[in-house]
Write a protein that holds these residues in place. Structure first.
Motif, mmCIF file in Angstrom:
data_model
loop_
_atom_site.group_PDB
_atom_site.id
_atom_site.type_symbol
_atom_site.label_atom_id
_atom_site.label_comp_id
_atom_site.label_asym_id
_atom_site.label_seq_id
_atom_site.Cartn_x
_atom_site.Cartn_y
_atom_site.Cartn_z
ATOM 1 N N ASP A 43 0.857 -1.176 0.000
ATOM 2 C CA ASP A 43 0.000 0.000 0.000
ATOM 3 C C ASP A 43 0.901 1.235 0.000
ATOM 4 N N GLY A 44 0.775 2.082 -1.001
ATOM 5 C CA GLY A 44 1.599 3.276 -1.064
ATOM 6 C C GLY A 44 1.191 4.335 -0.069
ATOM 7 N N GLN A 45 -0.025 4.194 0.496
ATOM 8 C CA GLN A 45 -0.556 5.191 1.426
ATOM 9 C C GLN A 45 -1.313 4.487 2.542
ATOM 10 N N ALA A 46 -0.620 3.753 3.386
ATOM 11 C CA ALA A 46 -1.250 3.065 4.518
ATOM 12 C C ALA A 46 -1.421 4.025 5.686
ATOM 13 N N ILE A 47 -2.371 3.731 6.549
ATOM 14 C CA ILE A 47 -2.630 4.606 7.690
ATOM 15 C C ILE A 47 -1.377 4.715 8.556
ATOM 16 N N PHE A 48 -1.120 5.918 9.063
ATOM 17 C CA PHE A 48 0.057 6.154 9.900
ATOM 18 C C PHE A 48 -0.326 7.052 11.065
ATOM 19 N N PHE A 49 -0.099 6.569 12.256
ATOM 20 C CA PHE A 49 -0.163 7.373 13.477
ATOM 21 C C PHE A 49 0.669 6.641 14.519
ATOM 22 N N VAL A 50 1.363 7.369 15.343
ATOM 23 C CA VAL A 50 2.189 6.764 16.382
ATOM 24 C C VAL A 50 1.396 6.734 17.679
ATOM 25 N N TYR A 453 7.103 -3.980 6.745
ATOM 26 C CA TYR A 453 7.512 -2.771 7.459
ATOM 27 C C TYR A 453 6.822 -1.566 6.844
ATOM 28 N N GLN A 454 6.720 -0.502 7.621
ATOM 29 C CA GLN A 454 6.122 0.729 7.129
ATOM 30 C C GLN A 454 7.155 1.838 7.170
ATOM 31 N N GLU A 455 7.138 2.681 6.143
ATOM 32 C CA GLU A 455 8.112 3.770 6.080
ATOM 33 C C GLU A 455 7.795 4.849 7.114
ATOM 34 N N LYS A 456 8.850 5.517 7.552
ATOM 35 C CA LYS A 456 8.708 6.603 8.509
ATOM 36 C C LYS A 456 7.840 7.710 7.916
ATOM 37 N N SER A 457 7.051 8.346 8.783
ATOM 38 C CA SER A 457 6.263 9.504 8.393
ATOM 39 C C SER A 457 6.183 10.416 9.610
ATOM 40 N N SER A 458 5.303 11.402 9.574
ATOM 41 C CA SER A 458 5.123 12.290 10.718
ATOM 42 C C SER A 458 3.651 12.601 10.879
ATOM 43 N N GLY A 459 3.259 12.853 12.119
ATOM 44 C CA GLY A 459 1.858 13.154 12.391
ATOM 45 C C GLY A 459 0.962 12.012 11.970
ATOM 46 N N THR A 460 -0.011 12.315 11.126
ATOM 47 C CA THR A 460 -0.913 11.291 10.601
ATOM 48 C C THR A 460 -0.849 11.229 9.082
ATOM 49 N N THR A 461 0.307 11.577 8.523
ATOM 50 C CA THR A 461 0.487 11.504 7.074
ATOM 51 C C THR A 461 0.715 10.060 6.655
ATOM 52 N N PRO A 462 -0.142 9.485 5.801
ATOM 53 C CA PRO A 462 0.032 8.075 5.406
ATOM 54 C C PRO A 462 1.403 7.830 4.781
ATOM 55 N N SER A 463 1.847 6.575 4.855
ATOM 56 C CA SER A 463 3.138 6.211 4.267
ATOM 57 C C SER A 463 3.063 4.819 3.671
ATOM 58 N N ALA A 464 4.099 4.469 2.915
ATOM 59 C CA ALA A 464 4.108 3.200 2.189
ATOM 60 C C ALA A 464 4.358 2.019 3.128
ATOM 61 N N LEU A 465 3.677 0.931 2.831
ATOM 62 C CA LEU A 465 3.804 -0.325 3.565
ATOM 63 C C LEU A 465 4.355 -1.371 2.605
ATOM 64 N N HIS A 466 5.435 -2.046 3.015
ATOM 65 C CA HIS A 466 6.145 -2.959 2.122
ATOM 66 C C HIS A 466 6.338 -4.341 2.755
ATOM 67 N N VAL A 467 6.650 -5.305 1.894
ATOM 68 C CA VAL A 467 7.167 -6.605 2.313
ATOM 69 C C VAL A 467 8.504 -6.803 1.608
ATOM 70 N N THR A 468 9.532 -7.139 2.367
ATOM 71 C CA THR A 468 10.852 -7.376 1.791
ATOM 72 C C THR A 468 11.303 -8.805 2.100
ATOM 73 N N ASP A 469 12.043 -9.405 1.179
ATOM 74 C CA ASP A 469 12.407 -10.816 1.262
ATOM 75 C C ASP A 469 13.921 -11.011 1.225
ATOM 76 N N PHE A 470 14.385 -11.964 2.042
ATOM 77 C CA PHE A 470 15.798 -12.313 2.110
ATOM 78 C C PHE A 470 15.928 -13.833 1.994
ATOM 79 N N ARG A 471 16.732 -14.289 1.066
ATOM 80 C CA ARG A 471 17.006 -15.725 0.943
ATOM 81 C C ARG A 471 17.980 -16.148 2.031
ATOM 82 N N LEU A 472 17.682 -17.254 2.682
ATOM 83 C CA LEU A 472 18.534 -17.811 3.727
ATOM 84 C C LEU A 472 19.335 -18.978 3.151
ATOM 85 N N PRO A 473 20.293 -19.525 3.894
ATOM 86 C CA PRO A 473 21.110 -20.621 3.351
ATOM 87 C C PRO A 473 20.259 -21.802 2.871
ATOM 88 N N ALA A 474 20.582 -22.319 1.716
ATOM 89 C CA ALA A 474 19.820 -23.430 1.112
ATOM 90 C C ALA A 474 20.276 -24.763 1.691
#
Length: 474
Positions: A43-50, A453-474
């Motif tokens: 989501d490029g604009q997910a809800i954000f509030f701390v 993970y969600q990108e840093k933002s401020s106040g209640t400005t929406p921010s991007a939500l991502h999934v990142t992948d890392f290959r582990l030893p086979a």
């Protein structure tokens, strides 16, 4: 997590050595490593509030905010307009299909996460969401949706209407921390807290493919705890997790939080103390301490209490800002591992500001039961630089990985007895806010460490939500 057989190792030309005293690793097993293979955007604009120093889309105690089943990965979050959404993708795909499930977030409270579970007995996806010491919202899919993802369209019609009960089963008016766990038989259990912080009890419900049953409460809020500063007569047990190992044992690490601040050296700290451990060999009906003694019966009068003997595996008083609900995992032999974090005594014996002191001086520790049945603890030499939680997984070789706030990854090898912790990924390029949500189920299925993970933002400005992948030893 499956080990290679001796035959497979021989065919691969590996040298097989006896199990090391510190673990199950063989000399031929690779150590920990991560190779980043890609990042997708949910989501490029997910809800954000701390709130409570965290985000509602990335509170790491969610179980599960991200999971993998039969070749597809699933994620849940709230959009900028507060809609609860569930997405899926085929493993390795770069795009996600999303569905709104008919609920909108009520409050700006980071406790009100969405958790997913799968009842393998009938192939349904279950969601529990939007609760903090009050009611919850529950949604479930049609039967078989999870068993035929390629053949069934991903549409809102595959999900039932939102409910305020579990198909008519009302649990409690003060409900928090839904955590789903699949039993070895394919049933689905829901762990939750009854009542409030500092005076709550853990409970279980169970779905058998036909109906939900409330199994009842299993931890007590009563009893007297006394520190060098004062006493408290009410508390709650915060779980680091609740997980079945490959042999069907149910494990749970925990910390206690006292209601009375008099147990602390300073009111700016937090009343969490001690790391405890219990397990169940009968699907959560009875609970045993580390020595095997029954210390609680779910739904019975005898519940796990702060006064029970044999619960504490790492003692710590309330003066060090110990984190609650951190992380746990089990290795290939079914032995329990946990991550805990606090401000070590070398930085002082009294924290006075929970967030500031953890951010400045907090450290994470790897606690585990070794092959001889002894508990071992190793400090991970990575400053937290955050007040937040660290997550733990183990790969198929039993190497351990700690995923710190901001998406930093450290690893340690089973061969070393988990003494060689080092940074494997420093979080560069993520711009992550803090805690991440781990896909605890994926690593066993295709050897990938995946987290949201969600990108840093401020106040209640929406921010991007991502999934990142890392290959582990086979």
């Amino acid at each position: 997590m499956h080990r290679r057989t001796l035959l497979a190792a021989a065919l691969a030309g590996a040298v097989v050595t006896p199990a090391l005293a510190s673990g199950t690793a063989r000399a031929a097993d690779p150590g920990p490593s991560v190779t980043r293979t890609g990042t997708t955007t949910l989501d490029g604009q997910a809800i954000f509030f701390v709130s409570y120093d965290g985000l509602v889309n990335n509170n790491s105690f969610q179980k599960n905010g991200l999971l993998t089943y039969k070749g597809y990965q699933y994620a849940v979050w709230y959009t900028a307009d507060r809609n609860a959404v569930v997405g899926r993708r085929a493993l390795g795909a770069s795009t996600w299909s999303t569905v709104k499930v008919g609920h909108t977030l009520r409050y700006n409270d980071s406790h009100n996460v969405i958790s997913m579970g799968i009842s393998k007995v009938d192939g349904r996806l279950h969601l529990n969401m939007d609760s903090h010491s009050d009611g919850f919202t529950y949604v479930k899919s049609v039967a078989g949706l999870m068993d035929n993802p390629a053949g069934l369209s991903w549409t809102a019609s595959r999900f039932g209407a939102p409910q305020a009960t579990l198909d008519g089963l009302a649990l409690t008016s003060q409900f928090t921390y839904p955590q789903f766990v699949s039993t070895p038989e394919g049933k689905l259990q829901l762990s939750y807290r009854v009542a409030v912080s500092g005076n709550g009890r853990n409970a279980l419900a169970e779905y058998d493919g036909t109906k939900w049953t409330n199994l009842g409460e299993w931890s007590a809020s009563t009893g007297t705890y006394t520190s060098e500063h004062g006493s408290s007569t009410a508390r709650n047990m915060y779980l680091h997790g609740i997980d079945y190992d490959r042999n069907g044992r149910l494990h749970s690490f925990f910390t206690w939080r006292e209601q009375n601040g008099a147990v602390m050296c300073n009111g700016g700290g937090i009343t969490n103390h001690d790391t405890g451990y219990v397990y169940s060999d009968d699907r959560g009906r009875t609970w045993r301490n580390n020595g095997g003694t029954v210390v609680g019966v779910t739904g019975g009068s005898d519940k796990v209490s702060v006064t029970d003997a044999g619960l504490v595996v790492d003692p710590l008083n309330p003066d060090h800002s110990l984190m609650n609900q951190e992380s746990q995992f089990t290795d290939s032999a079914g032995r329990p591992h946990a991550i805990i974090s606090y401000v070590p005594g070398r930085f002082g014996q009294c924290t006075t500001n929970y967030v500031a002191d953890r951010t400045a001086n907090g450290r994470a520790f790897h606690v585990r039961k070794n092959a001889s049945g002894t508990w071992q603890k190793t400090e991970i030499p990575v400053p937290l630089n955050s007040s937040q939680r660290t997550k733990l997984i183990l790969d198929k070789y039993d190497n351990a990985y700690a995923v710190f706030p901001f998406g930093r990854i450290a690893g340690a090898s089973a061969a070393s007895g988990y003494t060689d912790w080092k940074i494997l990924f420093d979080g560069s390029g993520l711009n992550a806010f803090g805690e991440v949500v781990i896909d605890e189920t994926r690593v066993a299925q295709d050897g990938v460490l995946s987290f949201m993970y969600q990108e840093k933002s401020s106040g209640t400005t929406p921010s991007a939500l991502h999934v990142t992948d890392f290959r582990l030893p086979a």
